[in-house]
Design a protein around this motif. Structure first.
Motif, PDB file in Angstrom:
ATOM      1  N   VAL A 253       0.848  -1.044  -0.098  1.00  0.00           N
ATOM      2  CA  VAL A 253      -0.058  -0.078  -0.046  1.00  0.00           C
ATOM      3  C   VAL A 253       1.108   1.351   0.129  1.00  0.00           C
ATOM      4  O   VAL A 253       1.936   1.261   0.623  1.00  0.00           O
ATOM      5  CB  VAL A 253      -0.828  -0.148   1.331  1.00  0.00           C
ATOM      6  N   VAL A 254       0.570   2.330  -0.839  1.00  0.00           N
ATOM      7  CA  VAL A 254       1.360   3.425  -0.635  1.00  0.00           C
ATOM      8  C   VAL A 254       0.730   4.449   0.280  1.00  0.00           C
ATOM      9  O   VAL A 254      -0.702   4.640  -0.120  1.00  0.00           O
ATOM     10  CB  VAL A 254       1.373   4.207  -2.057  1.00  0.00           C
ATOM     11  N   TYR A 255       1.346   4.966   1.072  1.00  0.00           N
ATOM     12  CA  TYR A 255       0.653   6.051   1.980  1.00  0.00           C
ATOM     13  C   TYR A 255       1.246   7.222   2.035  1.00  0.00           C
ATOM     14  O   TYR A 255       2.438   7.379   2.242  1.00  0.00           O
ATOM     15  CB  TYR A 255       0.696   5.461   3.515  1.00  0.00           C
ATOM     16  N   HIS A 256       0.810   8.567   1.946  1.00  0.00           N
ATOM     17  CA  HIS A 256       1.218   9.838   1.965  1.00  0.00           C
ATOM     18  C   HIS A 256       1.289  10.249   3.456  1.00  0.00           C
ATOM     19  O   HIS A 256       0.336  10.603   4.071  1.00  0.00           O
ATOM     20  CB  HIS A 256       0.235  10.967   1.226  1.00  0.00           C
ATOM     21  N   TYR A 257       2.622  10.360   4.198  1.00  0.00           N
ATOM     22  CA  TYR A 257       2.706  10.708   5.560  1.00  0.00           C
ATOM     23  C   TYR A 257       2.772  11.929   6.000  1.00  0.00           C
ATOM     24  O   TYR A 257       3.150  12.895   5.042  1.00  0.00           O
ATOM     25  CB  TYR A 257       3.922   9.902   6.005  1.00  0.00           C
ATOM     26  N   ASN A 258       2.343  12.367   7.217  1.00  0.00           N
ATOM     27  CA  ASN A 258       2.416  13.738   7.506  1.00  0.00           C
ATOM     28  C   ASN A 258       3.433  14.082   8.640  1.00  0.00           C
ATOM     29  O   ASN A 258       3.766  15.059   8.868  1.00  0.00           O
ATOM     30  CB  ASN A 258       0.929  13.990   8.250  1.00  0.00           C
ATOM     31  N   SER A 259       3.812  13.096   9.519  1.00  0.00           N
ATOM     32  CA  SER A 259       4.766  13.233  10.629  1.00  0.00           C
ATOM     33  C   SER A 259       6.206  12.273  10.549  1.00  0.00           C
ATOM     34  O   SER A 259       6.157  11.548   9.309  1.00  0.00           O
ATOM     35  CB  SER A 259       3.994  12.958  11.849  1.00  0.00           C
ATOM     36  N   ASN A 260       6.735  12.634  11.351  1.00  0.00           N
ATOM     37  CA  ASN A 260       8.162  11.703  11.219  1.00  0.00           C
ATOM     38  C   ASN A 260       8.210  10.550  11.910  1.00  0.00           C
ATOM     39  O   ASN A 260       9.232   9.683  12.003  1.00  0.00           O
ATOM     40  CB  ASN A 260       9.218  12.527  11.838  1.00  0.00           C
ATOM     41  N   ARG A 261       6.831  10.173  12.408  1.00  0.00           N
ATOM     42  CA  ARG A 261       6.772   8.773  12.955  1.00  0.00           C
ATOM     43  C   ARG A 261       5.593   8.204  12.667  1.00  0.00           C
ATOM     44  O   ARG A 261       4.393   8.909  13.283  1.00  0.00           O
ATOM     45  CB  ARG A 261       6.955   8.925  14.535  1.00  0.00           C
ATOM     46  N   VAL A 262       5.319   7.270  11.896  1.00  0.00           N
ATOM     47  CA  VAL A 262       4.174   6.620  11.568  1.00  0.00           C
ATOM     48  C   VAL A 262       4.280   5.141  12.054  1.00  0.00           C
ATOM     49  O   VAL A 262       5.209   4.372  11.672  1.00  0.00           O
ATOM     50  CB  VAL A 262       3.846   6.550  10.092  1.00  0.00           C
ATOM     51  N   ARG A 263       3.313   4.507  12.745  1.00  0.00           N
ATOM     52  CA  ARG A 263       3.178   3.025  13.196  1.00  0.00           C
ATOM     53  C   ARG A 263       1.993   2.492  12.421  1.00  0.00           C
ATOM     54  O   ARG A 263       0.945   3.140  12.328  1.00  0.00           O
ATOM     55  CB  ARG A 263       2.653   3.459  14.568  1.00  0.00           C
ATOM     56  N   PHE A 264       2.459   1.135  12.013  1.00  0.00           N
ATOM     57  CA  PHE A 264       1.584   0.359  11.210  1.00  0.00           C
ATOM     58  C   PHE A 264       1.273  -0.825  11.744  1.00  0.00           C
ATOM     59  O   PHE A 264       1.904  -1.319  12.434  1.00  0.00           O
ATOM     60  CB  PHE A 264       2.069   0.231   9.706  1.00  0.00           C
ATOM     61  N   ARG A 265      -0.071  -1.212  11.519  1.00  0.00           N
ATOM     62  CA  ARG A 265      -0.359  -2.417  12.377  1.00  0.00           C
ATOM     63  C   ARG A 265      -1.355  -3.310  11.383  1.00  0.00           C
ATOM     64  O   ARG A 265      -2.340  -2.630  10.995  1.00  0.00           O
ATOM     65  CB  ARG A 265      -1.270  -2.274  13.627  1.00  0.00           C
TER      66      ARG A 265
END
Length: 88
Positions: A56-68
């Protein structure tokens, strides 16, 4: 049992990937990808064909992203794996 969940930066996006050949992915009836990105959170329901795609491609907003990623088998068993990406 591993899903090999990980994320790689590609420009302003994160490319979230998992092992399409993992037994849990091949037999899954559905999956749920949860994303926590700073104060923003989102869940994405995945059907078996989307799980087989393996990314999946995700456009991030912060410098820390958690995926589950949680995948569900026919017999109501599930397997969950988490990954935290840090852009610092």
């Amino acid at each position: 049992f591993s899903l090999s969940l990980h994320a790689d930066k590609s420009g302003d996006n994160l490319h979230i990937q998992w092992d399409r050949q993992a037994p849990a992915i091949r037999t899954a009836q559905k999956g749920v990808l949860s994303i926590e990105d700073g104060a923003y959170s989102k869940t994405v329901d995945l059907d078996p064909s989307q799980l087989q795609t393996g990314s999946v491609v995700y456009h991030y907003n912060s410098n820390r992203v958690r995926f589950r990623l949680e995948v569900f088998a026919k017999d109501r068993d599930s397997l969950t794996e988490t990954h935290e990406w840090s852009g610092q």
